[in-house]
Motif scaffolding. Structure first.
Motif, PDB file in Angstrom:
ATOM      1  N   THR A   1       8.709 -11.465  -4.545  1.00 20.80           N
ATOM      2  CA  THR A   1       7.678 -11.268  -5.564  1.00 20.80           C
ATOM      3  C   THR A   1       8.151 -10.429  -6.735  1.00 20.80           C
ATOM      4  O   THR A   1       7.641 -10.577  -7.838  1.00 20.80           O
ATOM      5  CB  THR A   1       6.441 -10.562  -4.974  1.00 20.80           C
ATOM      6  N   GLY A   2       9.070  -9.500  -6.488  1.00 23.04           N
ATOM      7  CA  GLY A   2       9.456  -8.546  -7.516  1.00 23.04           C
ATOM      8  C   GLY A   2       8.418  -7.460  -7.739  1.00 23.04           C
ATOM      9  O   GLY A   2       8.537  -6.659  -8.664  1.00 23.04           O
ATOM     10  N   TRP A   3       7.389  -7.402  -6.905  1.00 23.37           N
ATOM     11  CA  TRP A   3       6.306  -6.455  -7.106  1.00 23.37           C
ATOM     12  C   TRP A   3       6.723  -4.998  -6.891  1.00 23.37           C
ATOM     13  O   TRP A   3       6.089  -4.108  -7.434  1.00 23.37           O
ATOM     14  CB  TRP A   3       5.126  -6.788  -6.209  1.00 23.37           C
ATOM     15  N   LEU A   4       7.744  -4.762  -6.121  1.00 23.20           N
ATOM     16  CA  LEU A   4       8.158  -3.380  -5.883  1.00 23.20           C
ATOM     17  C   LEU A   4       9.192  -2.885  -6.899  1.00 23.20           C
ATOM     18  O   LEU A   4       9.310  -1.690  -7.120  1.00 23.20           O
ATOM     19  CB  LEU A   4       8.736  -3.210  -4.467  1.00 23.20           C
ATOM     20  N   ASP A   5       9.901  -3.827  -7.512  1.00 21.57           N
ATOM     21  CA  ASP A   5      10.932  -3.393  -8.475  1.00 21.57           C
ATOM     22  C   ASP A   5      10.526  -3.631  -9.921  1.00 21.57           C
ATOM     23  O   ASP A   5      11.308  -3.416 -10.835  1.00 21.57           O
ATOM     24  CB  ASP A   5      12.268  -4.079  -8.178  1.00 21.57           C
ATOM     25  N   GLY A   6       9.290  -4.070 -10.134  1.00 24.75           N
ATOM     26  CA  GLY A   6       8.800  -4.254 -11.497  1.00 24.75           C
ATOM     27  C   GLY A   6       9.298  -5.515 -12.187  1.00 24.75           C
ATOM     28  O   GLY A   6       9.017  -5.715 -13.361  1.00 24.75           O
ATOM     29  N   SER A   7       9.983  -6.396 -11.475  1.00 25.14           N
ATOM     30  CA  SER A   7      10.539  -7.586 -12.128  1.00 25.14           C
ATOM     31  C   SER A   7       9.583  -8.764 -12.143  1.00 25.14           C
ATOM     32  O   SER A   7       9.949  -9.844 -12.560  1.00 25.14           O
ATOM     33  CB  SER A   7      11.847  -7.993 -11.431  1.00 25.14           C
ATOM     34  N   SER A   8       8.358  -8.556 -11.698  1.00 21.69           N
ATOM     35  CA  SER A   8       7.420  -9.691 -11.616  1.00 21.69           C
ATOM     36  C   SER A   8       6.833 -10.062 -12.947  1.00 21.69           C
ATOM     37  O   SER A   8       6.220 -11.110 -13.082  1.00 21.69           O
ATOM     38  CB  SER A   8       6.308  -9.379 -10.608  1.00 21.69           C
ATOM     39  N   ARG A   9       6.974  -9.257 -13.923  1.00 19.07           N
ATOM     40  CA  ARG A   9       6.352  -9.580 -15.226  1.00 19.07           C
ATOM     41  C   ARG A   9       7.387  -9.890 -16.253  1.00 19.07           C
ATOM     42  O   ARG A   9       8.407  -9.467 -16.409  1.00 19.07           O
ATOM     43  CB  ARG A   9       5.499  -8.405 -15.696  1.00 19.07           C
TER      44      ARG A   9
ATOM     45  N   ARG B   1       0.840  -1.210   0.000  1.00 15.63           N
ATOM     46  CA  ARG B   1       0.000   0.000   0.000  1.00 15.63           C
ATOM     47  C   ARG B   1       0.866   1.248   0.000  1.00 15.63           C
ATOM     48  O   ARG B   1       0.586   2.201  -0.732  1.00 15.63           O
ATOM     49  CB  ARG B   1      -0.925   0.017   1.221  1.00 15.63           C
ATOM     50  N   ALA B   2       1.924   1.240   0.821  1.00 14.68           N
ATOM     51  CA  ALA B   2       2.813   2.398   0.899  1.00 14.68           C
ATOM     52  C   ALA B   2       3.488   2.677  -0.446  1.00 14.68           C
ATOM     53  O   ALA B   2       3.810   3.821  -0.751  1.00 14.68           O
ATOM     54  CB  ALA B   2       3.870   2.190   1.984  1.00 14.68           C
ATOM     55  N   ALA B   3       3.675   1.642  -1.243  1.00 11.42           N
ATOM     56  CA  ALA B   3       4.299   1.786  -2.563  1.00 11.42           C
ATOM     57  C   ALA B   3       3.255   1.905  -3.680  1.00 11.42           C
ATOM     58  O   ALA B   3       3.608   1.873  -4.861  1.00 11.42           O
ATOM     59  CB  ALA B   3       5.218   0.601  -2.831  1.00 11.42           C
ATOM     60  N   SER B   4       1.983   2.022  -3.311  1.00 14.15           N
ATOM     61  CA  SER B   4       0.867   2.135  -4.272  1.00 14.15           C
ATOM     62  C   SER B   4       0.793   0.950  -5.228  1.00 14.15           C
ATOM     63  O   SER B   4       0.487   1.109  -6.411  1.00 14.15           O
ATOM     64  CB  SER B   4       0.964   3.447  -5.053  1.00 14.15           C
TER      65      SER B   4
END
Length: 182
Positions: A174-182, A32-35
């Motif tokens: 997860t890579g969700w904060l650095d954009g590496s999840s996709r 949430r803090a990272a939107s």
């Protein structure tokens, strides 16, 4: 697991008292803090029925049906990331993927802690007659999870760590904060 996934799930599993729920809520706060759009489902609440439904002694079918229903509501709102906490979630990626409608990238994290840490946490949490039973179940669950978790599951130890530190390790997987999840 699937490079063509349209949605993602973070499975947080581990023995009773390891900190799954607490970590799940902290992961949600960090996101949430990272939107970062996501939703959180505490899986232990999906099969809390007694007696077990006929023909479903381990309550896996009712868990899957309830997860599918709740996820459908979140997905209808446009959500594509799920944090799912449940003791054996890392062993049930296929059940979770089916409930989410398939095409799901799965990240599994197994939280681990020693007996002394778990005993202290369970002792602070459990009241009444549940402590002895939960302690035995926790030890049995730890052995099962250690033996059965797949090689792709990331193991994170919670002994001697605060929840923020543990949650950061989980989110990193997860890579969700650095954009590496996709």
């Amino acid at each position: 697991m699937n490079s063509f996934a349209t949605q993602e799930v973070l499975l947080i599993g581990g023995r009773a008292g390891v900190g799954k729920s607490t970590t799940g809520y902290e992961v949600s706060r960090l996101l949430r803090a990272a939107s970062v759009s996501h939703c959180l489902i505490e899986g232990d609440n999906l099969d809390e029925v007694h007696p077990a439904p006929e023909g479903d002694p381990h309550r896996s079918r009712i868990t899957e049906r309830n997860l599918a229903a709740v996820w459908a509501n979140y997905a209808a709102l446009g959500h594509r990331r799920l944090i799912y906490t449940n003791t054996v979630s890392v062993l049930e990626s296929e059940l979770v993927t089916r409930a989410m409608g398939g095409r799901t990238r799965v990240v599994g994290v197994l939280l681990m802690a020693g007996d002394a840490t778990v005993a202290a946490r369970l002792g602070a949490r459990e009241r009444g007659s549940g402590l002895a039973e939960e302690t035995v179940r926790s030890a049995r669950g730890a052995r099962l999870l250690e033996r059965e978790a797949a090689g792709w599951v990331v193991k994170v130890t919670t002994d001697g760590k605060g929840v923020v530190e543990v949650a950061r390790e989980v989110v990193a997987a997860t890579g969700w904060l650095d954009g590496s999840s996709r």
